[in-house]
Design a protein around this motif. Structure first.
Motif, PDB file in Angstrom:
ATOM      1  N   VAL A   1       0.802  -1.223   0.000  1.00 57.32           N
ATOM      2  CA  VAL A   1       0.000   0.000   0.000  1.00 57.32           C
ATOM      3  C   VAL A   1       0.835   1.273   0.000  1.00 57.32           C
ATOM      4  O   VAL A   1       0.281   2.371  -0.048  1.00 57.32           O
TER       5      VAL A   1
ATOM      6  N   MET B   1      -7.403   5.829   1.408  1.00 61.43           N
ATOM      7  CA  MET B   1      -6.997   4.850   0.396  1.00 61.43           C
ATOM      8  C   MET B   1      -7.240   5.438  -0.983  1.00 61.43           C
ATOM      9  O   MET B   1      -8.375   5.748  -1.347  1.00 61.43           O
TER      10      MET B   1
ATOM     11  N   LEU C   1      -7.254   2.737  -5.610  1.00 60.61           N
ATOM     12  CA  LEU C   1      -7.624   1.395  -5.163  1.00 60.61           C
ATOM     13  C   LEU C   1      -7.620   0.413  -6.318  1.00 60.61           C
ATOM     14  O   LEU C   1      -7.938   0.750  -7.465  1.00 60.61           O
TER      15      LEU C   1
ATOM     16  N   ASP D   1      -7.340  -4.952  -3.481  1.00 60.67           N
ATOM     17  CA  ASP D   1      -7.543  -4.310  -2.174  1.00 60.67           C
ATOM     18  C   ASP D   1      -8.880  -4.710  -1.561  1.00 60.67           C
ATOM     19  O   ASP D   1      -9.162  -4.349  -0.414  1.00 60.67           O
TER      20      ASP D   1
END
Length: 119
Positions: free
Chosen positions: A62, A81, A84, A88
């Motif tokens: 990440v 986040m 993406l 994920d």
């Protein structure tokens, strides 16, 4: 409820979500706060964690896309986040691990929030 996570949902690849976790003050103050995730058929894995002193660690998958942050005044931890990917997709769990005087203590888990990345 000692940890309450929210913010999951369905998002297209390349999109963004922000997860939030509210913690009780007594836990938040002395804990390393983090996010884990568990995809179907896989083991739970660390995503990111943040210490009360400002130290931050990310899992390699990440880095550059997710950002963990703590709001010490509100006893909140967030996971922003971005970009993406379908991989994920998982249930994301808020986690607290008490840490004081160089000693780790009790662990706490939130209830999990589902993130689905799909077109």
């Amino acid at each position: 409820v000692q940890l309450q996570a929210s913010g999951g949902g369905l998002v297209q690849p390349g999109g963004s979500l922000r997860l939030s976790c509210a913690a009780s003050a007594s836990i938040f103050r002395e804990s390393v706060m983090g996010w884990f995730r568990q995809a179907p058929g896989k083991q739970r894995e660390l995503v990111a964690r943040a210490t009360s002193g400002g130290g931050i660690n990310y899992n390699d998958f990440v880095k550059g896309r997710f950002t963990i942050s703590r709001d010490n005044a509100k006893n909140m931890v967030y996971l922003q986040m971005n970009n993406l990917k379908p991989e994920d997709t998982a249930v994301y769990y808020c986690h607290a691990w008490e840490y004081s005087g160089g000693v780790y203590g009790q662990q706490y888990w939130g209830q999990g929030t589902l993130v689905t990345v799909s077109s």
